[in-house]
Write a protein that holds these residues in place. Sequence first.
Motif, mmCIF file in Angstrom:
data_model
loop_
_atom_site.group_PDB
_atom_site.id
_atom_site.type_symbol
_atom_site.label_atom_id
_atom_site.label_comp_id
_atom_site.label_asym_id
_atom_site.label_seq_id
_atom_site.Cartn_x
_atom_site.Cartn_y
_atom_site.Cartn_z
ATOM 1 N N GLU A 75 3.382 -6.806 2.973
ATOM 2 C CA GLU A 75 3.554 -5.849 4.060
ATOM 3 C C GLU A 75 2.778 -6.345 5.277
ATOM 4 O O GLU A 75 1.945 -7.231 5.167
ATOM 5 C CB GLU A 75 3.050 -4.472 3.657
ATOM 6 C CG GLU A 75 1.544 -4.412 3.403
ATOM 7 C CD GLU A 75 1.081 -3.053 2.948
ATOM 8 O OE1 GLU A 75 1.329 -2.067 3.664
ATOM 9 O OE2 GLU A 75 0.485 -2.983 1.857
ATOM 10 N N PHE B 280 -8.379 0.204 2.694
ATOM 11 C CA PHE B 280 -7.501 0.737 1.656
ATOM 12 C C PHE B 280 -8.054 0.428 0.267
ATOM 13 O O PHE B 280 -8.061 1.279 -0.618
ATOM 14 C CB PHE B 280 -6.084 0.156 1.811
ATOM 15 C CG PHE B 280 -5.156 0.588 0.731
ATOM 16 C CD1 PHE B 280 -4.473 1.794 0.831
ATOM 17 C CD2 PHE B 280 -4.967 -0.190 -0.401
ATOM 18 C CE1 PHE B 280 -3.624 2.203 -0.185
ATOM 19 C CE2 PHE B 280 -4.120 0.213 -1.416
ATOM 20 C CZ PHE B 280 -3.445 1.424 -1.311
ATOM 21 N N THR C 193 0.821 -1.215 0.000
ATOM 22 C CA THR C 193 0.000 0.000 0.000
ATOM 23 C C THR C 193 0.854 1.264 0.000
ATOM 24 O O THR C 193 0.403 2.303 -0.471
ATOM 25 C CB THR C 193 -0.929 0.035 1.227
ATOM 26 O OG1 THR C 193 -0.144 -0.020 2.422
ATOM 27 C CG2 THR C 193 -1.915 -1.121 1.196
ATOM 28 N N TRP C 194 2.066 1.203 0.529
ATOM 29 C CA TRP C 194 2.937 2.375 0.623
ATOM 30 C C TRP C 194 3.781 2.585 -0.635
ATOM 31 O O TRP C 194 4.504 3.566 -0.749
ATOM 32 C CB TRP C 194 3.860 2.256 1.838
ATOM 33 C CG TRP C 194 4.517 0.913 1.963
ATOM 34 C CD1 TRP C 194 4.113 -0.117 2.756
ATOM 35 C CD2 TRP C 194 5.674 0.445 1.251
ATOM 36 N NE1 TRP C 194 4.943 -1.201 2.585
ATOM 37 C CE2 TRP C 194 5.920 -0.884 1.666
ATOM 38 C CE3 TRP C 194 6.531 1.009 0.322
ATOM 39 C CZ2 TRP C 194 6.980 -1.645 1.185
ATOM 40 C CZ3 TRP C 194 7.586 0.249 -0.165
ATOM 41 C CH2 TRP C 194 7.794 -1.064 0.278
ATOM 42 N N CYS C 195 3.674 1.682 -1.597
ATOM 43 C CA CYS C 195 4.500 1.708 -2.811
ATOM 44 C C CYS C 195 3.760 2.459 -3.925
ATOM 45 O O CYS C 195 2.783 1.948 -4.474
ATOM 46 C CB CYS C 195 4.808 0.264 -3.213
ATOM 47 S SG CYS C 195 5.479 0.059 -4.862
ATOM 48 N N LYS C 196 4.203 3.668 -4.241
ATOM 49 C CA LYS C 196 3.512 4.487 -5.248
ATOM 50 C C LYS C 196 3.454 3.828 -6.624
ATOM 51 O O LYS C 196 2.395 3.830 -7.250
ATOM 52 C CB LYS C 196 4.142 5.871 -5.317
ATOM 53 C CG LYS C 196 3.881 6.676 -4.048
ATOM 54 C CD LYS C 196 4.035 8.144 -4.285
ATOM 55 C CE LYS C 196 3.884 8.931 -3.020
ATOM 56 N NZ LYS C 196 2.566 8.968 -2.469
#
Length: 180
Positions: free
Chosen positions: A107, A117, A77-80
């Motif tokens: 993750e 999310f 989720t944090w990976c653009k």
Amino acid sequence: MKTATLASLLVLALAACQPAAEAPAEAAPAPAPVAAEPAAAPEPPTHPGLVVETLDDGTFDLAAQRGGWVVVNFWATWCKPCLKEIPDLSAFDASRDDVRVIGLAYEEIEPDDMRAFLKEHPAGYPIALLDVYDPPGDFETPRGLPMTYLIDPEGKVAKKYLGPITSEMLAADIAAAGAG
């Protein structure tokens, strides 16, 4: 007595200034042991297995997908770049009957947090949460994200991608393999 004490101190001081007796010659150093080469990481299987519980679509079994192409996408989720891939992979999955996409969230995240999310970033394909300390053994541990595998209809890894991909890239690689 004072003279005797001074004389004794002088003898001791002079003795301390004398060169030390030669130490016995040291034996030649033993040759350093030859370090064994580190064991090479085992090659991942050409036909990997993968059975995972998805968030909302039940069990996903890669072996059950034989006969069609499968896109196995490691993401977070944090990976653009990963987030940029979601709509494209969803459209690719929806547009092709011969392709199935599975998203493997690499993750530490709670299922309810992932569901929240995915409401903001919907994926049209199943998502499974992976244990980052025990990832699927038949795939390399991702050294970066996104990391994607294209699995051919016989279950063999046709291509591995490290970094962002597009549906155009996937379609070209499928076409190059003589399909679609």
